[in-house]
Design an enzyme around this catalytic site. Sequence first.
Site, PDB file in Angstrom:
ATOM      1  N   ARG A 102       0.849  -1.184   0.000  1.00 56.61           N
ATOM      2  CA  ARG A 102       0.000   0.000   0.000  1.00 56.61           C
ATOM      3  C   ARG A 102       0.890   1.243   0.000  1.00 56.61           C
ATOM      4  O   ARG A 102       1.977   1.236   0.596  1.00 56.61           O
ATOM      5  CB  ARG A 102      -0.907   0.041   1.232  1.00 56.61           C
ATOM      6  CG  ARG A 102      -2.172  -0.819   1.131  1.00 56.61           C
ATOM      7  CD  ARG A 102      -3.139  -0.338   0.051  1.00 56.61           C
ATOM      8  NE  ARG A 102      -4.341  -1.152  -0.066  1.00 56.61           N
ATOM      9  CZ  ARG A 102      -4.521  -2.153  -0.937  1.00 56.61           C
ATOM     10  NH1 ARG A 102      -3.558  -2.482  -1.778  1.00 56.61           N
ATOM     11  NH2 ARG A 102      -5.654  -2.810  -0.990  1.00 56.61           N
ATOM     12  N   HIS A 159      -1.140   0.027  -9.868  1.00 56.58           N
ATOM     13  CA  HIS A 159      -1.846  -0.874  -8.932  1.00 56.58           C
ATOM     14  C   HIS A 159      -2.359  -2.118  -9.682  1.00 56.58           C
ATOM     15  O   HIS A 159      -3.571  -2.372  -9.749  1.00 56.58           O
ATOM     16  CB  HIS A 159      -3.013  -0.137  -8.248  1.00 56.58           C
ATOM     17  CG  HIS A 159      -3.456  -0.824  -6.984  1.00 56.58           C
ATOM     18  ND1 HIS A 159      -3.861  -0.146  -5.861  1.00 56.58           N
ATOM     19  CD2 HIS A 159      -3.539  -2.140  -6.664  1.00 56.58           C
ATOM     20  CE1 HIS A 159      -4.190  -1.011  -4.910  1.00 56.58           C
ATOM     21  NE2 HIS A 159      -4.000  -2.231  -5.383  1.00 56.58           N
TER      22      HIS A 159
HETATM   23  P1  NDP Z   1      -2.772 -10.547   5.547  1.00 56.48           P
HETATM   24  O1  NDP Z   1      -3.755  -9.818   6.368  1.00 56.48           O
HETATM   25  O2  NDP Z   1      -2.958 -11.989   5.306  1.00 56.48           O
HETATM   26  O3  NDP Z   1      -1.314 -10.378   6.195  1.00 56.48           O
HETATM   27  C1  NDP Z   1      -0.822  -9.166   6.660  1.00 56.48           C
HETATM   28  C2  NDP Z   1       0.600  -9.377   7.171  1.00 56.48           C
HETATM   29  O4  NDP Z   1       1.102  -8.118   7.625  1.00 56.48           O
HETATM   30  C3  NDP Z   1       0.648 -10.341   8.347  1.00 56.48           C
HETATM   31  O5  NDP Z   1       1.808 -11.125   8.274  1.00 56.48           O
HETATM   32  C4  NDP Z   1       0.721  -9.392   9.547  1.00 56.48           C
HETATM   33  O6  NDP Z   1       1.375  -9.915  10.686  1.00 56.48           O
HETATM   34  C5  NDP Z   1       1.561  -8.269   8.974  1.00 56.48           C
HETATM   35  N1  NDP Z   1       1.359  -7.020   9.714  1.00 56.48           N
HETATM   36  C6  NDP Z   1       0.229  -6.294   9.829  1.00 56.48           C
HETATM   37  N2  NDP Z   1       0.447  -5.229  10.622  1.00 56.48           N
HETATM   38  C7  NDP Z   1       1.733  -5.296  11.022  1.00 56.48           C
HETATM   39  C8  NDP Z   1       2.548  -4.487  11.853  1.00 56.48           C
HETATM   40  N3  NDP Z   1       2.069  -3.399  12.442  1.00 56.48           N
HETATM   41  N4  NDP Z   1       3.823  -4.860  12.034  1.00 56.48           N
HETATM   42  C9  NDP Z   1       4.313  -5.975  11.446  1.00 56.48           C
HETATM   43  N5  NDP Z   1       3.601  -6.792  10.640  1.00 56.48           N
HETATM   44  C10 NDP Z   1       2.314  -6.437  10.442  1.00 56.48           C
HETATM   45  O7  NDP Z   1      -2.664  -9.744   4.177  1.00 56.48           O
HETATM   46  P2  NDP Z   1      -2.300 -10.289   2.725  1.00 56.48           P
HETATM   47  O8  NDP Z   1      -1.004 -11.004   2.772  1.00 56.48           O
HETATM   48  O9  NDP Z   1      -3.472 -10.998   2.163  1.00 56.48           O
HETATM   49  O10 NDP Z   1      -2.180  -8.914   1.917  1.00 56.48           O
HETATM   50  C11 NDP Z   1      -1.260  -7.923   2.331  1.00 56.48           C
HETATM   51  C12 NDP Z   1      -1.536  -6.619   1.634  1.00 56.48           C
HETATM   52  O11 NDP Z   1      -1.170  -6.684   0.260  1.00 56.48           O
HETATM   53  C13 NDP Z   1      -3.017  -6.206   1.581  1.00 56.48           C
HETATM   54  O12 NDP Z   1      -3.437  -5.652   2.815  1.00 56.48           O
HETATM   55  C14 NDP Z   1      -3.009  -5.192   0.480  1.00 56.48           C
HETATM   56  O13 NDP Z   1      -2.712  -3.917   1.010  1.00 56.48           O
HETATM   57  C15 NDP Z   1      -1.842  -5.629  -0.415  1.00 56.48           C
HETATM   58  N6  NDP Z   1      -2.311  -6.104  -1.729  1.00 56.48           N
HETATM   59  C16 NDP Z   1      -1.971  -5.396  -2.862  1.00 56.48           C
HETATM   60  C17 NDP Z   1      -2.366  -5.821  -4.110  1.00 56.48           C
HETATM   61  C18 NDP Z   1      -1.917  -5.131  -5.347  1.00 56.48           C
HETATM   62  O14 NDP Z   1      -2.367  -5.493  -6.446  1.00 56.48           O
HETATM   63  N7  NDP Z   1      -1.033  -4.170  -5.272  1.00 56.48           N
HETATM   64  C19 NDP Z   1      -3.225  -7.012  -4.260  1.00 56.48           C
HETATM   65  C20 NDP Z   1      -3.488  -7.710  -3.026  1.00 56.48           C
HETATM   66  C21 NDP Z   1      -3.052  -7.254  -1.807  1.00 56.48           C
HETATM   67  P3  NDP Z   1       0.756 -11.174  11.491  1.00 56.48           P
HETATM   68  O15 NDP Z   1       0.926 -12.336  10.548  1.00 56.48           O
HETATM   69  O16 NDP Z   1       1.587 -11.286  12.682  1.00 56.48           O
HETATM   70  O17 NDP Z   1      -0.682 -10.854  11.741  1.00 56.48           O
END
Ligand code: NDP
Length: 311
Positions: free
Chosen positions: A223, A275
């Site tokens: 993001r 994007h």
């Molecule tokens: P998930 O919700 O499955 O995973 C999020 C990850 O981020 C988890 O490992 C989580 O940790 C970690 N995380 C969240 N907050 C923190 C923090 N404060 N500090 C450290 N680690 C943190 O999301 P996805 O993997 O499904 O997707 C990730 C992102 O990818 C989406 O939110 C979206 O923004 C982006 N995206 C972009 C796309 C594009 O086309 N550009 C398409 C699809 C997604 P924990 O495992 O410990 O909870």
Amino acid sequence: MKIVVHIDEAAQWQEALSEALPTATVVTSEAPADERKEADYLAIWKAPAHLIQEQTQLKGIINLGAGVDYLLKTPGLPRDVPIVKLRDAGMGELMADYALYGVMHFYRSMDHYAEQQPSAHWQPHAVPEKSQWPVGVLGLGAIGRFVASALQQAGFPVLGWSRSPKQISGVHCFHGDDGLNELLSQTQSLVTILPDTAATKHILNAERLAQLPKGASVINPGRGSLIDEQALLNALGHGDQQGHLRGALLDVFSEEPLPGNNPLWQHPRVIITPHMAAPTPLNDAIDQVIAYLHAFETGEQLATVNPDAGY
Ligand code: NDP
């Protein structure tokens, strides 16, 4: 069961869900207001607030994408209705392709060759050992862990970082502030796949970008809010003057579409994509939504979005 769908390809979704769930009523957000009312489920992506606010008996909201940042900012979003989001649903593989392209771009000096071409400059660059090119992956969720494993299988040492501790085969996993510091100090190419939350806003600020080794590159398909864009521009240096960082491949921005006057467009060491890193594959997503609806209806335990954490 009534389901209201809002997404660009809503007609396709309506057809697929009606076929899979013949007893359900499936309407799109284009339907007249009285047909949209009293839905049991919303299956939505970037829906207008009124579509959520007008509902009176929702049992669940299915976010038709991985990022819930837009949904959670919707005014009037009920606090007591469970939200689920797409998990991987084919996006992991697409994101892994994007990340691998980005890492290879810098690892195989494609940025230097693009720079040399206008002056017909023929100059091969040495290829370092992959073992000397650690890749950092911030975010090890449904998509991030897929990306980390794919990069590891491609031969790079991979360092991963998430909020809670993780174990992923072949990936050196870190968590917490100290873990992030350690990861950044060792990373040659950094891939950011974190969600947009209060805690991740500008997680890559000037100080953190400076922790990367000189000449490191940044690939952000997560993001736009994750990176302080001005700090990134400063770290990349101005004009021909290369700064601390070597280059960036960016898919997401603080404002989208990225305005024409944003200096990132003109920066010689930045590649912009609109994007497109991981569009949701329709069939995989539909299968997952059907499974979610079934789980909601049978009272199966579901991994729901935590609105307080923001993902
Ligand atoms: P998930 O919700 O499955 O995973 C999020 C990850 O981020 C988890 O490992 C989580 O940790 C970690 N995380 C969240 N907050 C923190 C923090 N404060 N500090 C450290 N680690 C943190 O999301 P996805 O993997 O499904 O997707 C990730 C992102 O990818 C989406 O939110 C979206 O923004 C982006 N995206 C972009 C796309 C594009 O086309 N550009 C398409 C699809 C997604 P924990 O495992 O410990 O909870």
